[in-house]
Every structure is written in structure tokens, then in C-alpha cells.
Design a protein around this motif. Structure first.
Motif, PDB file in Angstrom:
ATOM      1  N   GLU A 145       0.825  -1.208   0.000  1.00  0.00           N
ATOM      2  CA  GLU A 145       0.000   0.000   0.000  1.00  0.00           C
ATOM      3  C   GLU A 145       0.859   1.256   0.000  1.00  0.00           C
ATOM      4  N   ARG A 148       2.013   1.945  -3.523  1.00  0.00           N
ATOM      5  CA  ARG A 148       0.963   2.471  -4.415  1.00  0.00           C
ATOM      6  C   ARG A 148       0.955   4.001  -4.413  1.00  0.00           C
ATOM      7  N   ALA A 153       0.005   5.680 -11.770  1.00  0.00           N
ATOM      8  CA  ALA A 153      -1.236   4.984 -12.162  1.00  0.00           C
ATOM      9  C   ALA A 153      -1.276   3.636 -11.445  1.00  0.00           C
ATOM     10  N   PRO A 154      -1.566   3.634 -10.145  1.00  0.00           N
ATOM     11  CA  PRO A 154      -1.526   2.377  -9.386  1.00  0.00           C
ATOM     12  C   PRO A 154      -2.494   1.317  -9.900  1.00  0.00           C
ATOM     13  N   GLU A 155      -3.587   1.754 -10.532  1.00  0.00           N
ATOM     14  CA  GLU A 155      -4.549   0.786 -11.058  1.00  0.00           C
ATOM     15  C   GLU A 155      -3.983   0.000 -12.239  1.00  0.00           C
ATOM     16  N   ASP A 156      -2.881   0.499 -12.831  1.00  0.00           N
ATOM     17  CA  ASP A 156      -2.248  -0.175 -13.971  1.00  0.00           C
ATOM     18  C   ASP A 156      -1.040  -1.006 -13.549  1.00  0.00           C
ATOM     19  N   PRO A 158      -0.880  -4.368 -11.865  1.00  0.00           N
ATOM     20  CA  PRO A 158      -1.308  -5.635 -11.259  1.00  0.00           C
ATOM     21  C   PRO A 158      -0.135  -6.480 -10.773  1.00  0.00           C
TER      22      PRO A 158
END
Length: 457
Positions: A145, A148, A153-156, A158
Motif C-alpha cells: 500500500e 501504491r 497509475a496504481p490501477e495499472d 497488477p
């Protein structure tokens, strides 16, 4: 089935036991998965050394990927390289030249993200590293965390996930060394306390904690405990040097020798409980199915205690009643020793399963093939070869580390000289202030003396 050749970028040291063991076990983790049929991780290079075009081109030609597995690799006040803002000494331009994928495996905690004072070099570099990684595993959910917050772009991302430190599964990787559990009734406890700049600056100064720690040791001994002292680094031995003889402590110096690589595991294996102040003084005992209590001095230590489901294992070192509180927590853990060991063993199995799954994910992302394999520990011959490899590399590492320390001391001496020049200029420019500046001049001179002593060592 394809066997992948990987390069291990490491920070292996001869003066920090946790990192010595960690880098060996990163290697064993990859080589043990599937009995070595999928990965070959034998070549290594220190990633503090400045990367060159030739180095990057060699990786592109001869390896299938790069593994970065280690502890203190993310930015701290004293060890970040200008090229990246962390310990990987490669510019973003050269990083872009690297065509082979990156695997970050079981790395330690990034520094907290401070929007007002964040390191722009690190942020740019770690985002580039993340983009070129097929896997980016950090040791705890809390560390994931924290990372992040550094990503644009933490959503990109995985590939950013939990990967427990390999030392937390040492019992599985090293059954020939760590298979014998301690006597369930043995009243032995290990004490480890490291006080470096980060600890002292947080208020945990030797003159504050050492008397309380002495009181704790005396209380434990009076209650029938045999207390043993563990030193991971040179700074750890300060308490033992001051109080070891008086308290009759058994001391274990787990640094500066080739013998400690696996002997340190044996030492920890016979200690049912440990109270430590380093991340690896938590993770190594846990990995041997012993009970790790810790001084809660930083997020890395706090995150791990929460990761294994036991925040009560944290002892507040700043409490005025530290000795009483620590003794009570040790006694409570001892009273539930069998239950806790069973529970911790189940948590360790979860870490083993996570590691096996992650290795399968890494292999599939590199080859497109799905493989489900077990960790097959090294045989005696392989362990002997691992020790021989470490022995052969030991002297080079020792000299490199001493040179690094000398350079740091020289930089400190140069900074002291600059400060002295500024002080003299201030004295000349501000008449009537000499008395208030005299103290500052003494501090500068003391700093120079410390730097010279460090350089001479």
C-alpha cells in the motif's frame, strides 16, 4: 518446458546478517521451485555498482530476466543513488535500454510518500521500473500500500503484490539445517537490539533504552530464562559490550565471518522466543516456527507483526515501564507457546503457498506456460556449493563494503570542512555573535573527528 536463466541483482553484505541470509534464500527459492527445472538463478551482480551500456547489453543478450531481491533497497537518507533515488544504480535512460523483464521479489519497505517532500527522482525511476516488471513483490500488505502512493497509475500495476521475505519460509527451504525444533520446555530467549541513525533520530537512544533493557534481562534471568544476545551488525553489539559481562550473557556475533551464513539459522532455531529490533530478527525466528516479539520502532516491523496476525508481539520501546511491559508480553507468549507455534506454522504455510503461486505467475508471464510445482530444498551437496560460493565471494564483498564506508566517511569529512568554512565566514560577518557560534564550531570539530576515526577504521 523452458529453463529460464535469470540474473540476480543483490546487495549481499558481510556486515548485516539478515541480508546475508536473505540473498542466499532468494536464490534458493527460485532454484528450488520444481527442483530447478524452471529457473536457474546462479549469476549475480551488486546493484550498487554503476550500470553501464555494456552491462545492460550483456543482460539483453545472455539472460531471460533480472531478479531484484533484497531488503533496504528503497530510499533512505544515506543510501540512495543519485541515478535512481534508491539503491539500483542505473539511470532511467539505461533502464529504458533494458529489454529483459524485471522481477522484484520479497523486497523491503519503500519510504513513506510525503506529498510535500517526496523524492522526484525515485518516483520517476520506480514508475519506470514498475512498467518494465512482470512481478513486483513486497514483504507485507502495508508495504504494498505504501508503494501504491508512489505510482502515477496504481490501477495499472497488477504486478504489485505481496511476496513474503524468503527468510519467513526458511524451515521449508533449509530443513536439513532448521529441522530440529527447540525443546518445548526450554526457557531460552534471544535478545537483539540495533541502534543506528534511524533508531536514534526517532528518540531510541542508547542511554534511554539500555538501562531498561538491562532491567528486562535481569527480570528474565530471575524468572529462570537463559538470555542470549544476537548481533546482526556491528552497531548491534554495543549493548552486549556494555552489559554482557555484568549480566553473564551468551553472545552471538552473526557478521564478519563466512561461518555465519547457515550457523545463524542454527542459532535462531534453538531459541523458542526472540525479542528483536530489526525486521530480520522477526522474520528469521518466524521462518523457523519460533515466536518473534519486536520493538515497534518502524513501519517495517509493525507491518510484519500485523501480517502474521499478532500486533500484540510489538513492544513499545518508548514506554517508561518498558521492562515491565516487555516481560509481561514475553510471559504471555510463553504461556501460550504451543498454541502460538501451531498458529504461526499455519501462517507460514500460507506464505509458502503464496510463494509457490507467485513463482508460477512469474514463469507464466515470462513463457506463457502454466506450471504448478513444489519447492524442493537443496540437497547436502547443493548446500555445500552454496556455502563455497559465499566463501569465495566473501573477501571481495568485505573489501567493497569497507571502501563504501570509507567513501561515506570521506564525504562526511568534506561536509564538515564546508560547514567549518561557513562557520568562520559567519563569525567574520556577524560581530558580537562569537559566543553563540562557539558551540557550533565545537560540534563541527567533533563531527570531523568522528569522520576521521571512521575513515581510519
Amino acid at each position: 518446458m523452458r529453463r529460464l536463466r535469470l540474473l540476480h541483482l543483490d546487495l549481499k553484505t558481510v556486515y548485516s546478517y539478515g541480508d546475508q541470509l536473505l540473498f542466499e534464500l532468494v536464490r534458493q527459492t527460485f532454484n528450488s521451485w520444481g527442483g530447478g527445472e524452471q529457473f536457474e538463478l546462479t549469476s549475480s551482480s551488486p546493484f550498487r555498482e554503476r550500470a553501464t551500456t555494456a552491462f545492460v547489453d550483456d543482460i539483453n543478450e545472455h539472460f531471460d530476466g533480472v531478479v531484484i531481491g533484497g531488503g533496504g533497497i528503497f530510499p533512505r537518507r544515506t543510501n540512495a543513488t543519485p541515478a535512481s533515488g534508491w539503491q539500483w544504480n542505473i539511470t532511467t535512460e539505461l533502464l529504458a535500454r533494458l529489454r529483459k523483464p524485471i522481477i522484484v521479489f520479497g523486497a523491503g519497505n519503500p519510504a513513506p510518500f510525503d506529498p510535500e517532500r517526496y523524492n522526484e527522482v525515485f518516483r520517476r525511476h520506480v514508475n519506470r521500473t514498475m512498467a518494465q516488471s512482470v512481478f513486483f513483490g513486497l514483504r507485507s500488505t502495508g508495504a504494498v500500500e505504501d508503494m501504491r502512493d508512489w505510482l502515477e497509475a496504481p490501477e495499472d500495476a497488477p504486478q504489485l503484490t505481496l511476496q513474503p521475505c524468503p527468510t519467513t519460509i526458511a524451515r521449508v527451504l533449509l530443513p536439513r539445517i532448521a529441522s530440529e525444533p527447540p525443546d518445548e520446555d526450554a526457557r531460552r530467549i534471544g535478545i537483539q537490539v540495533g541502534l543506528e541513525a534511524a533508531h536514534v533520530s526517532s528518540g531510541l537512544e542508547p542511554e534511554a533504552i539500555f538501562p531498561r533493557l538491562r532491567d528486562l534481562v535481569l527480570a528474565l534471568q530471575e524468572d529462570g530464562w537463559a538470555v542470549e544476545f544476537l548481533g546482526h551488525k556491528r552497531t548491534d553489539m554495543k549493548f552486549f559490550q556494555e552489559y554482557g559481562a555484568e549480566l553473564g550473557l551468551v553472545g552471538h556475533r552473526l557478521f564478519g565471518s563466512t561461518r555465519v551464513l547457515f550457523e545463524g539459522v542454527r542459532t535462531y532455531a534453538h531459541l523458542p522466543l526472540v525479542l528483536g529490533a530489526r525486521g530480520h530478527s522477526q522474520m528469521i525466528p518466524f521462518g523457523l516456527n519460533n515466536i518473534p516479539l519486536s520493538l515497534g520502532t518502524n513501519n517495517k516491523i509493525k507491518y510484519f507483526a500485523h501480517e502474521i496476525g499478532h500486533p500484540e508481539f510489538l513492544v513499545d520501546p518508548w514506554r517508561s515501564d518498558f521492562a515491565t511491559d516487555a516481560f509481561a508480553r514475553i510471559d504471555a507468549a510463553d504461556q501460550k507457546r504451543a498454541v502460538l507455534r501451531a498458529e504461526l506454522a499455519a501462517t507460514q504455510q500460507r506464505f509458502v503457498d503464496t510463494t509457490r503461486h507467485n513463482l508460477s505467475v512469474i514463469y507464466e508471464r515470462l513463457t506463457g506456460e502454466q506450471v504448478d510445482a513444489d519447492l524442493v530444498p537443496y540437497r547436502e551437496r547443493e548446500l555445500s556449493l552454496a556455502q563455497a560460493c559465499y566463501d569465495a565471494d566473501f573477501e571481495r564483498r568485505r573489501l567493497a563494503e569497507e571502501a563504501h564506508d570509507a567513501q561515506a566517511a570521506a564525504r562526511g569529512q568534506a561536509a564538515g570542512a564546508v560547514a567549518g568554512q561557513r562557520t568562520r565566514a559567519a563569525v567574520q560577518a556577524v560581530p558580537g555573535k562569537n559566543g553563540s557560534l562557539a558551540t557550533f564550531r565545537r560540534i563541527v570539530r567533533a563531527g570531523r573527528r568522528r569522520a576521521r576515526r571512521a575513515l581510519s577504521r
